[in-house]
Write a protein that holds these residues in place. Structure first.
Motif, mmCIF file in Angstrom:
data_model
loop_
_atom_site.group_PDB
_atom_site.id
_atom_site.type_symbol
_atom_site.label_atom_id
_atom_site.label_comp_id
_atom_site.label_asym_id
_atom_site.label_seq_id
_atom_site.Cartn_x
_atom_site.Cartn_y
_atom_site.Cartn_z
ATOM 1 N N PRO A 123 0.805 -1.233 0.000
ATOM 2 C CA PRO A 123 0.000 0.000 0.000
ATOM 3 C C PRO A 123 0.833 1.277 0.000
ATOM 4 O O PRO A 123 0.507 2.246 -0.686
ATOM 5 C CB PRO A 123 -0.829 -0.129 1.291
ATOM 6 C CG PRO A 123 -0.867 -1.592 1.580
ATOM 7 C CD PRO A 123 0.461 -2.127 1.123
ATOM 8 N N LYS A 172 2.435 1.736 -3.465
ATOM 9 C CA LYS A 172 1.442 2.041 -4.497
ATOM 10 C C LYS A 172 1.053 3.513 -4.447
ATOM 11 O O LYS A 172 0.815 4.134 -5.482
ATOM 12 C CB LYS A 172 0.213 1.147 -4.318
ATOM 13 C CG LYS A 172 0.429 -0.273 -4.840
ATOM 14 C CD LYS A 172 -0.847 -1.111 -4.761
ATOM 15 C CE LYS A 172 -0.599 -2.485 -5.365
ATOM 16 N NZ LYS A 172 -1.790 -3.367 -5.271
ATOM 17 N N GLU A 173 0.982 4.061 -3.241
ATOM 18 C CA GLU A 173 0.746 5.505 -3.126
ATOM 19 C C GLU A 173 1.919 6.287 -3.710
ATOM 20 O O GLU A 173 1.744 7.312 -4.360
ATOM 21 C CB GLU A 173 0.539 5.887 -1.647
ATOM 22 C CG GLU A 173 -0.758 5.399 -1.045
ATOM 23 C CD GLU A 173 -1.968 6.012 -1.714
ATOM 24 O OE1 GLU A 173 -1.886 7.195 -2.111
ATOM 25 O OE2 GLU A 173 -2.987 5.321 -1.862
ATOM 26 N N ASN A 191 1.791 6.434 -7.486
ATOM 27 C CA ASN A 191 0.858 7.422 -8.031
ATOM 28 C C ASN A 191 1.481 8.812 -8.137
ATOM 29 O O ASN A 191 0.991 9.654 -8.887
ATOM 30 C CB ASN A 191 -0.399 7.491 -7.161
ATOM 31 C CG ASN A 191 -1.209 6.204 -7.203
ATOM 32 O OD1 ASN A 191 -1.155 5.469 -8.192
ATOM 33 N ND2 ASN A 191 -1.936 5.923 -6.130
#
Length: 797
Positions: free
Chosen positions: A342, A345-346, A349
Motif C-alpha cells: 500500500p 502504491k501511493e 501514483n
C-alpha cells in the motif's frame, strides 16, 4: 410569483446577452492604439490601415475590430492587417522500422518519435497544431540498475539475488539483444539512528554472533555492464548490514543513481531502476532527527562509488525525486514485500512511469517481477513538456490503437502499445499576447521514460507587416511629433491626440474645451466623450457594437426607431439617430415594405383589384371584401359551396373528394363542435361565414368558414342531421329478422338428416362385417407369386 420569475429570467437573459456581446468583441474593449497592440489582443482582431476609415469623433482605437465588423464599417479587406502564424519542420527523421536479428544499430540511430525539431511562429490567440508520431522500436536497448536494501531483514533475499545476473540476462535476451545490468545497495545514513550507539555497534550493527558490514547510505557496487557473470561475482561478495529503525535511506540512493550518470554508466536508451526492499523510507525532514537540516541539493556526491554527503544533506523530497527521475528518463520498478505494497502504491501514483511488484519473502520471483513490470511500463507512452513560456498554453489529443481518441489530461497518453505499434498525438500550442522579453523561446516534448524528445522553437508575431514601413517624425503627425504607420499616428513620448497635436500637460484647458461645446452650449462633447486637444474623442459603450460619433459626439447608432423590438425593424442601419433603410423598405423604423408580392391575390391582381397595398398589406377599398388580399366576401353567394366538398371529406370522410382529401383539402384548420350553439358567431375582427349544406344521403351538416389574419378556420358540427322518412326501417328490420330465422331452421333440418344417414351407413357396415366367410387375419384376394412345376423324369433318385 410566476410574473416575478419571468421578469427575473428575462433580466438575467438581457444581462447574459449583454455580457456575451461585451466579451465577444474583445478587440474594441482593448483600446489598442497601434496595429501591434491590436493583433496581440486575439486572432479575431484586425487593424484597418485606411487613412479615411475613422469617422469624426472616433478614437484611433476604433481601427481595431473584428474582421467582419471592419468590412461592414467600410474598410476594404485589402487594407486590413490580420497576420497568421506558421510552422516549419527542421528535423524529420522517420521512425525506425527494425526487426529483431536485423543489422545492429547504435542507440542514437534508433528513432521512435517524429518529427524531432520544429519552429512555430505564433499569433496571439491562434493555435498552431502539430502532429507527432510514436512507434515502439523492436529490439530497443535496455539498461537495468538493481538497487537493493542490504539491511539485515534482506539476508535471505541477497542469496537469491547473487545469481540474478546471468538468469536475468538470459530472460531479457527474449526482449532485446542489447541489455546491460548494474547493482547498487543502500542501508541508512551513518548518523541515523545510531547517535547513542557505541562505535563497536557501528562497526557490526547485527546482534548475536552475526557478522555484518558497517552501515552505509549508498554504494555503487557494479557499473552497468553486459557481463552477467561479473554481476554474479560482485553481488556474491556483498554482506548484509543493519540499522535500528524500520524505514531505510533508499531515497538518498535513488537520487544518486538518477544524477550520477557517468558513475552508473547510463546510456541514452530505456533506463530501468529496480528498487528492492522490505521496509518503508525516510524522506525530506526526517534528517532533523540526526541533526541534518540542509535540503538535498540533487547533485552527484560519489567518491570511490560511495555516497559521501549523507551526513551533510537531508533526504530528498518525493517531488525532488520525481523531477530528477523525469529529467534523466528513468523508469522505476518498486519490488517490495506484500506488507509495504500500500505504501509504495501511493508512491507510484506520485512518480510517473513507475510500477510496483510484490516481492516474495526471499526474492525468488524477482526475474518475473522485473519482466512483468517492464512490459507494463513500456506498453504505455505518456508525453510531457518542459516549462512553458509565459502566456503559452498547450493541449494534447491522442490517437491510440483501435481508433481510441483521448483528450484533456488523458490526451497525453496511449496504453497497451505492443512492439511495432504506432500511435499519434495532435498538439495545439497557443500564445496569449507577446512575452515581456521579445525573444524566441523553446519548449521540449518527450515521452516519459524515453531519451528521445521533440524540440519546438517559438517566435511571436508582435507587430504588423505595415509596421516595417512606418515613417518616423512624419509631417502627418503634427510637425513630426509621431511615427505614421498602418494608417495612423503613433505619438512620440509626451504627445497625444489623433495627429499627436498636443502635449500631455496641455490636454485639457479652458480655451481648448470651447472647441468641444456644440452651439456654445455647456455640455462638453454632448456628455458622450472627452475633449482631447480641442477635439472630441467619444467614449465607448458597454456594448461594443454601439458607438458615439460626430464632431461633438452628438450622433450614435443605437437611438433610432424600432419595430418588432428591432432597431430599424431589422431592415436598415442606424446613423446619427436616423434609420437608413435597406432597398424595398421605407418608414422611420424601416418597417414599411415596398414589396407588393405579399398583396397578390390568387388571380395575380394586387389586393384582388379591390384594395391598396400599403407596406406589404392590403387595405380593402370595397367594403364587401375582406381578408389579407381582399378575396373574402362573406355576403357573396357561393362561398359555402366552394368549401363544401373539403369540409365533408375531412369531417365525415364522404363526398366527391374523399379519395383526394389529404392533397386538396389541407388549406384550413378543422375544429369540430358538439352542436350548432357551439359554432362561433360573427365578429368585427375577421370575416366569418355560416354555412348549411346537404350531402348525397339528404343529411344536413353545419359549419362556419373564417379567415383569422392568414389562418383559415372551419368549425363544423360533428353530427349530421338526417330526415326520418316513412316506417321503412322497422319493415326492413322485420324482413331481415324473418330471413335469419328461416335460415336457422333450414340449417337444423339439414343437420338432423345428416345424422340419420350416417347412423344407417354405420349399421350396414357392421352387419356386412359379421357375415364375412374368411379369417380376419388373411386377405381373401391374395394369390402367391410362386408356381411349383414337377419334373416328369424325376423318380426320386
Amino acid at each position: 410569483m410566476d410574473l416575478k420569475l419571468l421578469f427575473m429570467s428575462t433580466l438575467f437573459g438581457i444581462i447574459c446577452c449583454s455580457s456575451a456581446q461585451q466579451e465577444g468583441n474583445e478587440c474594441i474593449k482593448a483600446n489598442a492604439l497601434s496595429c501591434g497592440e491590436c493583433i496581440q489582443v486575439g486572432a479575431k482582431c484586425g487593424w484597418c490601415t485606411d487613412t479615411e476609415f475613422l469617422k469624426q469623433g472616433e478614437p484611433t482605437s476604433a481601427r481595431c475590430d473584428e474582421l467582419e465588423s471592419l468590412m461592414k464599417r467600410g474598410c476594404d479587406a485589402a487594407r486590413i492587417e490580420n497576420p497568421h502564424g506558421s510552422q516549419k519542420i527542421l528535423k524529420n527523421k522517420a521512425v525506425t522500422n527494425r526487426k529483431k536479428g536485423a543489422e545492429k544499430l547504435r542507440p542514437e540511430d534508433i528513432t521512435q518519435i517524429q518529427p524531432q525539431k520544429l519552429s512555430l511562429n505564433l499569433r496571439s490567440g491562434e493555435p498552431q497544431n502539430i502532429k507527432l508520431r510514436f512507434k515502439r522500436a523492436e529490439d530497443y536497448p535496455i539498461d537495468l540498475y538493481y538497487l537493493m536494501d542490504l539491511s539485515y531483514s534482506m539476508k535471505d533475499d541477497l542469496e537469491n539475488v547473487k545469481n540474478l545476473g546471468t538468469s536475468l540476462m538470459k530472460e531479457m535476451s527474449k526482449i532485446t539483444s542489447d541489455f546491460r545490468i548494474g547493482f547498487g545497495s543502500f542501508v541508512e545514513k551513518t548518523v541515523m539512528p545510531y547517535i547513542s550507539t557505541t562505535p563497536a555497534k557501528l562497526l557490526n550493527p547485527c546482534t548475536g554472533d552475526q557478522n555484518c558490514t558497517s552501515p552505509f547510505s549508498y554504494k555503487n557496487v557494479l557499473k552497468l555492464t553486459s557481463n552477467g557473470h561479473q554481476f554474479n561475482s560482485l553481488v556474491g561478495q556483498q554482506q548484509i548490514s543493519g540499522n535500528l529503525d524500520s524505514p531505510e535511506g533508499g531515497f538518498d540512493a535513488i537520487m544518486q543513481v538518477a544524477v550520477c550518470g557517468e558513475h552508473i554508466g547510463w546510456r541514452n536508451v530505456t533506463r530501468l531502476l529496480v528498487f528492492s526492499t522490505d521496509a518503508g523510507f525516510h524522506f525530506a525532514g526526517d534528517g532533523k532527527l540526526g541533526g541534518i537540516v540542509l535540503p538535498n541539493d540533487g547533485r552527484c556526491h560519489l567518491e570511490n562509488n560511495m555516497y559521501t554527503m549523507s551526513h551533510y544533506y537531508d533526504y530528498p523530497s518525493i517531488a525532488h525525486l520525481v523531477q530528477k527521475l523525469s529529467e534523466n528518463n528513468i523508469q522505476t520498478i518498486f519490488a517490495v514485500t506484500e506488507e509495504f505494497q500500500p505504501v509504495y502504491k501511493e508512491l507510484k501514483n506520485l512518480i510517473p512511469k513507475s510500477a510496483v511488484g510484490t516481492l516474495s519473502a526471499n526474492s525468488s520471483n524477482v526475474i518475473n517481477l522485473i519482466v512483468d513490470a517492464y512490459n507494463s511500463l513500456s506498453s504505455e507512452v505518456i508525453l510531457e513538456n518542459s516549462k512553458l513560456p509565459e502566456g503559452v498554453t498547450i493541449t494534447y489529443q491522442s490517437h491510440c490503437k483501435n481508433g481510441v481518441v483521448n483528450e484533456g489530461e488523458s490526451g497525453r497518453k496511449c496504453s497497451n502499445i505492443s512492439i511495432g505499434d504506432e500511435v499519434s498525438f495532435n498538439i495545439n500550442i497557443t500564445a496569449q499576447g507577446c512575452p515581456k522579453q521579445d525573444k524566441p523561446e523553446s519548449i521540449k516534448i518527450k515521452p516519459l521514460g524515453f531519451t528521445e524528445e521533440v524540440e519546438i522553437l517559438l517566435s511571436f508575431i508582435c507587430e504588423c507587416e505595415c509596421h516595417k514601413h512606418g515613417i518616423e517624425n512624419s509631417d502627418m503627425c503634427h510637425n513630426g511629433n509621431g511615427t505614421f504607420e498602418c494608417g495612423a499616428c503613433r505619438c512620440n513620448k509626451g504627445r497625444v491626440g489623433r495627429q499627436c497635436e498636443c502635449r500631455k500637460d496641455e490636454v485639457s484647458t479652458e480655451d481648448l474645451d470651447k472647441n468641444c461645446r456644440k452651439d456654445n452650449g455647456t455640455d462638453i462633447c454632448s456628455n458622450n466623450g472627452e475633449c482631447v486637444c480641442g477635439t472630441c474623442e467619444c467614449k465607448k459603450r458597454d456594448n461594443p457594437e454601439e458607438r458615439y460619433s460626430g464632431k461633438f459626439c452628438e450622433c450614435d447608432n443605437f437611438n433610432c426607431d424600432r419595430s418588432n423590438n428591432k432597431l430599424c425593424g431589422g431592415h436598415g442601419r442606424c446613423e446619427c439617430r436616423v434609420c437608413i433603410c435597406d432597398a424595398n423598405y421605407t418608414g422611420s423604423a424601416c418597417d414599411c415594405s415596398l414589396d407588393a408580392s405579399t398583396c397578390l391575390a390568387s388571380n395575380k391582381q394586387i389586393c384582388n383589384g379591390r384594395g391598396i397595398c400599403e407596406c406589404g398589406t392590403c387595405r380593402c377599398t370595397d367594403p364587401k371584401f375582406q381578408g389579407p388580399t381582399c378575396e373574402i366576401c362573406p355576403t357573396c353567394p357561393g362561398v359555402c359551396t366552394e368549401h363544401k366538398e373539403c369540409v365533408q371529406c375531412r369531417a365525415f370522410g364522404t363526398g366527391e373528394k374523399k379519395d383526394t382529401c389529404e392533397r386538396d383539402c389541407s388549406y384550413f384548420n378543422l375544429i369540430k363542435v358538439k352542436d350548432r350553439d357551439k359554432l362561433p358567431q360573427p365578429v368585427q375582427a375577421f370575416p366569418l361565414m355560416h354555412c348549411k349544406e346537404r350531402d348525397a344521403n339528404d343529411c344536413w351538416f353545419y359549419y362556419t368558414y373564417a379567415v383569422n389574419n392568414t389562418e383559415k378556420e372551419v368549425h363544423v358540427v360533428e353530427t349530421l342531421e338526417c330526415p326520418a322518412g316513412p316506417d321503412i326501417i322497422p319493415i326492413v328490420a322485420g324482413v331481415v329478422t324473418g330471413i335469419v330465422l328461416i335460415g336457422l331452421a333450414l340449417l337444423l333440418i339439414w343437420k338432423l338428416l345428416m345424422i340419420i344417414h350416417d347412423r344407417r351407413e354405420f349399421a350396414k357396415f357392421e352387419k356386412e362385417k359379421m357375415n364375412a366367410k374368411w379369417d380376419t387375419g388373411e386377405n381373401p384376394i391374395y394369390k402367391s407369386a410362386v408356381t411349383t412345376v414337377i419334373n416328369p423324369k424325376y423318380e426320386g433318385k
